[in-house]
Design a protein around this motif. Structure first.
Motif, PDB file in Angstrom:
ATOM      1  N   TYR A  37       0.885  -0.903   0.039  1.00  0.00           N
ATOM      2  CA  TYR A  37       0.186  -0.098  -0.044  1.00  0.00           C
ATOM      3  C   TYR A  37       1.018   1.322  -0.212  1.00  0.00           C
ATOM      4  CZ  TYR A  37      -3.856  -3.100   1.077  1.00  0.00           C
ATOM      5  OH  TYR A  37      -5.117  -3.798   1.128  1.00  0.00           O
ATOM      6  N   GLN A  39       0.938   5.925   0.659  1.00  0.00           N
ATOM      7  CA  GLN A  39       0.221   6.745   1.326  1.00  0.00           C
ATOM      8  C   GLN A  39       0.911   8.343   1.043  1.00  0.00           C
ATOM      9  OE1 GLN A  39      -1.052   6.786   5.490  1.00  0.00           O
ATOM     10  NE2 GLN A  39      -2.584   8.136   5.119  1.00  0.00           N
ATOM     11  N   ARG A  45      -4.423   6.133   2.696  1.00  0.00           N
ATOM     12  CA  ARG A  45      -3.701   4.924   2.197  1.00  0.00           C
ATOM     13  C   ARG A  45      -4.228   4.026   1.279  1.00  0.00           C
ATOM     14  NH1 ARG A  45      -0.689   1.486   6.847  1.00  0.00           N
ATOM     15  NH2 ARG A  45      -0.337   3.855   7.472  1.00  0.00           N
ATOM     16  N   GLU A  46      -3.707   3.651   0.099  1.00  0.00           N
ATOM     17  CA  GLU A  46      -4.274   3.034  -1.090  1.00  0.00           C
ATOM     18  C   GLU A  46      -3.563   1.700  -1.394  1.00  0.00           C
ATOM     19  OE1 GLU A  46      -4.471   5.701  -4.281  1.00  0.00           O
ATOM     20  OE2 GLU A  46      -2.225   5.505  -4.471  1.00  0.00           O
ATOM     21  N   LEU A  47      -4.184   0.698  -1.526  1.00  0.00           N
ATOM     22  CA  LEU A  47      -3.555  -0.528  -2.384  1.00  0.00           C
ATOM     23  C   LEU A  47      -2.771  -0.178  -3.639  1.00  0.00           C
ATOM     24  CD1 LEU A  47      -3.493  -3.663  -2.485  1.00  0.00           C
ATOM     25  CD2 LEU A  47      -5.408  -3.439  -4.053  1.00  0.00           C
ATOM     26  N   ARG A  50      -1.214  -6.770  -4.733  1.00  0.00           N
ATOM     27  CA  ARG A  50      -1.241  -7.754  -3.624  1.00  0.00           C
ATOM     28  C   ARG A  50      -1.292  -9.164  -4.171  1.00  0.00           C
ATOM     29  NH1 ARG A  50      -7.459  -7.025  -1.107  1.00  0.00           N
ATOM     30  NH2 ARG A  50      -8.351  -7.000  -2.846  1.00  0.00           N
ATOM     31  N   TYR A  93       5.581   3.987   1.281  1.00  0.00           N
ATOM     32  CA  TYR A  93       4.895   2.685   0.921  1.00  0.00           C
ATOM     33  C   TYR A  93       4.972   1.623   2.176  1.00  0.00           C
ATOM     34  CZ  TYR A  93       4.927   3.901  -4.047  1.00  0.00           C
ATOM     35  OH  TYR A  93       4.530   4.603  -5.204  1.00  0.00           O
TER      36      TYR A  93
END
Length: 121
Positions: A37, A39, A45-47, A50, A93
């Motif tokens: 993730y 920010q 915060r964003e993906l 994954r 990150y």
């Protein structure tokens, strides 16, 4: 107890590449989600990417085609290869993992401490 330790952040010019690593240690039975993730200042915060159940991968549109997530199961380590970096990739990150201890069935989420990636134009 579980720890996630990240490495590989830094300063890079636009168009450059960086590889982030995240190593999990501690009481680990199974990791079913390994992720990254980010920010940026003033943002949520964003993906980024994954791996789910070791098989399927999931990427945010912002990094698809430029970023690649991979793993080394034996080392409980996963990576984020970032190519063709842009100024808008600048962020902290964080690695993330969903882990269950040995001999249990309950998963919990864990975060790394964060590593700064700065892309200069």
């Amino acid at each position: 107890q579980v720890q996630l330790v990240e490495s590989g952040g830094g300063l890079v010019q636009t168009g450059g590449s960086l590889r982030l690593s995240c190593a999990a240690s501690g009481s680990i039975g199974r990791i079913d989600i390994m992720g990254w993730y980010r920010q940026a200042p003033g943002n949520q915060r964003e993906l980024v990417a994954r791996l789910i159940n070791g098989g399927s991968s999931d990427y945010a549109d912002s990094g698809r085609g430029r970023f690649t997530i991979s793993r080394d199961i034996a080392k409980n380590t996963w990576y984020l290869q970032m190519n063709s970096l842009k100024a808008e990739d600048t962020a902290v990150y964080y690695c993330y993992a969903r882990i269950r201890p040995p001999m249990t069935s309950t998963y919990s989420g864990y975060w790394g401490q964060g590593t700064q990636v700065t892309v200069s134009s």
